[in-house]
Write an enzyme that holds these catalytic residues in place. Structure first.
Site, PDB file in Angstrom:
ATOM      1  N   GLU A  44       0.850  -1.187   0.000  1.00 13.96           N
ATOM      2  CA  GLU A  44       0.000   0.000   0.000  1.00 13.96           C
ATOM      3  C   GLU A  44       0.889   1.242   0.000  1.00 13.96           C
ATOM      4  O   GLU A  44       0.408   2.347   0.194  1.00 13.96           O
ATOM      5  CB  GLU A  44      -0.969   0.001   1.177  1.00 13.96           C
ATOM      6  CG  GLU A  44      -0.295  -0.148   2.521  1.00 13.96           C
ATOM      7  CD  GLU A  44      -1.293  -0.125   3.663  1.00 13.96           C
ATOM      8  OE1 GLU A  44      -1.965   0.900   3.815  1.00 13.96           O
ATOM      9  OE2 GLU A  44      -1.366  -1.119   4.396  1.00 13.96           O
ATOM     10  N   CYS A  78      -3.409  -3.656   4.776  1.00 17.46           N
ATOM     11  CA  CYS A  78      -2.518  -4.700   5.322  1.00 17.46           C
ATOM     12  C   CYS A  78      -2.973  -6.102   4.981  1.00 17.46           C
ATOM     13  O   CYS A  78      -2.342  -7.077   5.386  1.00 17.46           O
ATOM     14  CB  CYS A  78      -2.422  -4.568   6.837  1.00 17.46           C
ATOM     15  SG  CYS A  78      -1.787  -2.986   7.344  1.00 17.46           S
ATOM     16  N   HIS A 116      -2.359 -10.017  12.628  1.00 14.74           N
ATOM     17  CA  HIS A 116      -1.757  -8.818  12.036  1.00 14.74           C
ATOM     18  C   HIS A 116      -1.353  -7.932  13.211  1.00 14.74           C
ATOM     19  O   HIS A 116      -2.163  -7.684  14.119  1.00 14.74           O
ATOM     20  CB  HIS A 116      -2.764  -8.109  11.127  1.00 14.74           C
ATOM     21  CG  HIS A 116      -2.342  -6.714  10.782  1.00 14.74           C
ATOM     22  ND1 HIS A 116      -1.107  -6.441  10.243  1.00 14.74           N
ATOM     23  CD2 HIS A 116      -2.962  -5.510  10.945  1.00 14.74           C
ATOM     24  CE1 HIS A 116      -0.997  -5.132  10.070  1.00 14.74           C
ATOM     25  NE2 HIS A 116      -2.110  -4.547  10.488  1.00 14.74           N
TER      26      HIS A 116
HETATM   27  P1  HMG Z   1      -3.021   7.152  21.514  1.00 15.01           P
HETATM   28  O1  HMG Z   1      -4.343   7.782  21.531  1.00 15.01           O
HETATM   29  O2  HMG Z   1      -1.846   8.051  21.559  1.00 15.01           O
HETATM   30  O3  HMG Z   1      -2.814   6.139  22.700  1.00 15.01           O
HETATM   31  O4  HMG Z   1      -2.914   6.242  20.204  1.00 15.01           O
HETATM   32  P2  HMG Z   1      -3.764   5.784  23.935  1.00 15.01           P
HETATM   33  O5  HMG Z   1      -3.958   6.955  24.755  1.00 15.01           O
HETATM   34  O6  HMG Z   1      -4.981   5.031  23.438  1.00 15.01           O
HETATM   35  O7  HMG Z   1      -2.792   4.777  24.679  1.00 15.01           O
HETATM   36  C1  HMG Z   1      -2.433   3.574  24.076  1.00 15.01           C
HETATM   37  C2  HMG Z   1      -2.424   2.504  25.156  1.00 15.01           C
HETATM   38  O8  HMG Z   1      -1.347   2.808  26.057  1.00 15.01           O
HETATM   39  C3  HMG Z   1      -3.701   2.457  26.016  1.00 15.01           C
HETATM   40  O9  HMG Z   1      -3.932   1.106  26.328  1.00 15.01           O
HETATM   41  C4  HMG Z   1      -3.279   3.224  27.263  1.00 15.01           C
HETATM   42  O10 HMG Z   1      -4.026   2.845  28.409  1.00 15.01           O
HETATM   43  C5  HMG Z   1      -1.843   2.775  27.373  1.00 15.01           C
HETATM   44  P3  HMG Z   1      -5.321   0.394  25.930  1.00 15.01           P
HETATM   45  O11 HMG Z   1      -6.404   1.222  26.523  1.00 15.01           O
HETATM   46  O12 HMG Z   1      -5.379   0.435  24.421  1.00 15.01           O
HETATM   47  O13 HMG Z   1      -5.187  -0.966  26.477  1.00 15.01           O
HETATM   48  N1  HMG Z   1      -1.008   3.664  28.186  1.00 15.01           N
HETATM   49  C6  HMG Z   1      -0.082   3.224  29.057  1.00 15.01           C
HETATM   50  N2  HMG Z   1       0.296   1.980  29.423  1.00 15.01           N
HETATM   51  C7  HMG Z   1       1.280   1.857  30.346  1.00 15.01           C
HETATM   52  N3  HMG Z   1       1.902   2.926  30.932  1.00 15.01           N
HETATM   53  C8  HMG Z   1       1.547   4.184  30.610  1.00 15.01           C
HETATM   54  C9  HMG Z   1       0.521   4.375  29.624  1.00 15.01           C
HETATM   55  N4  HMG Z   1      -0.059   5.468  29.074  1.00 15.01           N
HETATM   56  C10 HMG Z   1      -0.986   5.026  28.196  1.00 15.01           C
HETATM   57  N5  HMG Z   1       2.158   5.223  31.182  1.00 15.01           N
HETATM   58  C11 HMG Z   1      -3.164   4.432  18.690  1.00 15.01           C
HETATM   59  C12 HMG Z   1      -2.798   4.854  20.110  1.00 15.01           C
HETATM   60  C13 HMG Z   1      -2.867   2.957  18.504  1.00 15.01           C
HETATM   61  C14 HMG Z   1      -4.659   4.682  18.465  1.00 15.01           C
HETATM   62  C15 HMG Z   1      -2.323   5.282  17.687  1.00 15.01           C
HETATM   63  O14 HMG Z   1      -0.973   4.968  17.837  1.00 15.01           O
HETATM   64  C16 HMG Z   1      -2.724   5.097  16.246  1.00 15.01           C
HETATM   65  O15 HMG Z   1      -3.623   5.745  15.737  1.00 15.01           O
HETATM   66  N6  HMG Z   1      -1.997   4.205  15.488  1.00 15.01           N
HETATM   67  C17 HMG Z   1      -2.273   3.955  14.076  1.00 15.01           C
HETATM   68  C18 HMG Z   1      -3.543   3.164  13.843  1.00 15.01           C
HETATM   69  C19 HMG Z   1      -3.414   1.691  14.152  1.00 15.01           C
HETATM   70  O16 HMG Z   1      -2.340   1.120  14.268  1.00 15.01           O
HETATM   71  N7  HMG Z   1      -4.570   0.986  14.206  1.00 15.01           N
HETATM   72  C20 HMG Z   1      -4.595  -0.427  14.455  1.00 15.01           C
HETATM   73  C21 HMG Z   1      -5.847  -1.095  13.877  1.00 15.01           C
HETATM   74  S1  HMG Z   1      -6.001  -0.753  12.138  1.00 15.01           S
HETATM   75  C22 HMG Z   1      -4.871  -1.850  11.398  1.00 15.01           C
HETATM   76  O17 HMG Z   1      -4.401  -2.752  12.019  1.00 15.01           O
HETATM   77  C23 HMG Z   1      -4.516  -1.591   9.983  1.00 15.01           C
HETATM   78  C24 HMG Z   1      -3.212  -0.857   9.775  1.00 15.01           C
HETATM   79  O18 HMG Z   1      -2.119  -1.732   9.988  1.00 15.01           O
HETATM   80  C25 HMG Z   1      -3.162  -0.263   8.376  1.00 15.01           C
HETATM   81  C26 HMG Z   1      -3.569  -1.113   7.176  1.00 15.01           C
HETATM   82  O19 HMG Z   1      -4.431  -1.991   7.222  1.00 15.01           O
HETATM   83  O20 HMG Z   1      -3.021  -0.813   6.138  1.00 15.01           O
HETATM   84  C27 HMG Z   1      -3.050   0.299  10.700  1.00 15.01           C
END
Ligand code: HMG
Length: 387
Positions: free
Chosen positions: A79, A111, A233
């Protein structure tokens, strides 16, 4: 007839950043990245590598001259392709010295692409058992500096040779798949970084997992106890852990421990590379095979593939007694540990130095130790070199 993954190769560039240092630079608690997201290091892609060179570097590690003679189909899933018209597979076939009597195409569905490639390859080999298909999953995951997605970037390529009587994994006939038009992650034409609704995308991933896993069990009669490993994945490894926990909720404690231990083996490499989009599931397969001491011939492995937009598939395969031979004795743990750490400043410079919409530029490629490199662009034509 047994059909499946005969050989598996992986490449990521020799540069990485430390996620704790990225967290400090972004005023985040390091444990958010290390535990909350589940990433420890992240691959950094220099301008001298793109999906074509990374794919060539991955495939070159595993293909013999005999393999090359048998390949009559190259399916390149990406992609983050380099051209809107010409397939990356055509460049790749030339760089690898494949015959011209082949089909060479590029496919895209976020993906999920490499999984579609494997299933197409399986059907091709079922018709022509003496032939082999090279399936590539290669990507550079980019969200942008200082965005929530930043700690979930990465990049690399996985190369898989699909054939009859495979050395590694015999694929089962049945699989279950599901597609729905959803805006969780996309990259409009002309943009170099993905747009994403991060939390929504993670929820949809888990919802699609539930659907295809339930329908897989209904369709095949297989149950959790029939699996020795479950692969996901891994856009970031914590999401795979959530997927695993969803599937094993309420399961027998011994089975729970076993599947969790294998999941830990299966995320070791992804934790230190990051997301490589369509190759991530197969990097996790490599990580399991490389790092598990328990997984053996006859083990059934389940694979959950997800691509935003969105499409998911669950399928499984049975490990063959020659599976280690299909990894070609490459010590990936050593290779990954020999990469050079770059500072956050250097990573930002490399990030901003990506070649996009460039007419002509020469690149300094002598510092890139890879066998296949991009040396520059002349009149919008990418110049590749095999050292
Ligand atoms: P964010 O909003 O910065 O993070 O983005 P958050 O506030 O949700 O925190 C992440 C986790 O860390 C949470 O845990 C927090 O509690 C924890 P959860 O509630 O999820 O269990 N946390 C802590 N843990 C320990 N100590 C601490 C601490 N502070 C917080 N001090 C997000 C996170 C993944 C949303 C962001 O990075 C993002 O948007 N990433 C890109 C999108 C993505 O990867 N999506 C995955 C599903 S889609 C997919 O798989 C397809 C893809 O590969 C693309 C394709 O298909 O081509 C992406």
């Amino acid at each position: 007839m047994k059909i499946g993954i005969d050989k598996l190769g992986f490449f990521t560039p020799n540069l990485y950043i430390d996620m704790a240092k990225l967290a400090h630079a972004r005023q985040e608690d390091p444990n958010k990245y290390l535990i909350g997201i589940g990433q420890e290091r992240m691959a950094v892609i220099p301008p001298t590598q793109d999906v074509v060179t990374m794919a060539a570097n991955a495939a070159d590690k595993i293909l013999t001259d005999d393999d090359k003679k048998q390949i009559d189909f190259v399916i390149f899933a990406t992609e983050s392709g380099i051209d809107n018209s010409k397939a990356a597979a055509v460049y790749l076939a030339r760089l690898l010295g494949l015959s011209s009597d082949i089909r060479a195409i590029e496919i895209k569905q976020a993906c999920y692409g490499a999984t579609a490639g494997i299933q197409l390859a399986k059907e091709h080999v079922a018709l022509f058992p003496e032939r082999k298909v090279l399936v590539i999953g290669a990507d550079i995951a980019r969200y942008g500096l200082r965005t929530p997605g930043e700690p979930t970037q990465g990049g690399g390529a996985v190369a898989m040779l699909i054939g009859a009587n495979p050395r590694i994994l015999m694929l089962s006939k049945e699989s279950t798949y599901y597609t729905q038009d959803i805006m969780d992650f996309w990259r409009p034409l002309g943009k170099t970084e993905a747009m994403v609704d991060g939390k929504y995308s993670s929820n949809i991933y888990l919802e699609f997992l539930e659907r295809v896993w339930d329908s897989y069990q209904n369709k095949t009669g297989l149950a959790l106890k029939d699996f020795d490993g479950l692969l996901f994945h891994l856009p970031y490894t914590k999401l795979g852990l959530k997927g695993l926990r969803q599937i094993i909720a309420g399961a027998d404690p011994v089975l729970t421990v076993r599947l969790t231990q294998e999941f830990e083996n299966a995320r070791i490499f992804n934790r230190i590379v990051g997301n490589l989009y369509t190759g991530s599931l197969y990097l996790s397969l490599l990580s399991l095979l490389h790092n598990s001491e328990r997984i053996t011939a006859g083990s059934r492995i389940g694979l959950f593939s997800y691509g935003s937009g969105a499409e998911a598939e669950f399928y499984s395969g049975v490990l063959q007694d020659t599976f280690r031979e299909g990894l070609m004795k490459i010590d990936y743990a050593r290779e990954l540990n020999q990469r050079r750490e770059v500072s956050i400043t250097e990573y930002e410079e490399l990030f901003n130095n990506q070649l996009y919409n460039v007419e002509t530029r020469k690149l300094e490629y002598k510092n890139d130790p890879a066998n296949f490199v991009l040396t520059g662009i002349e009149g919008y034509q990418r110049q590749y070199l095999k050292k």
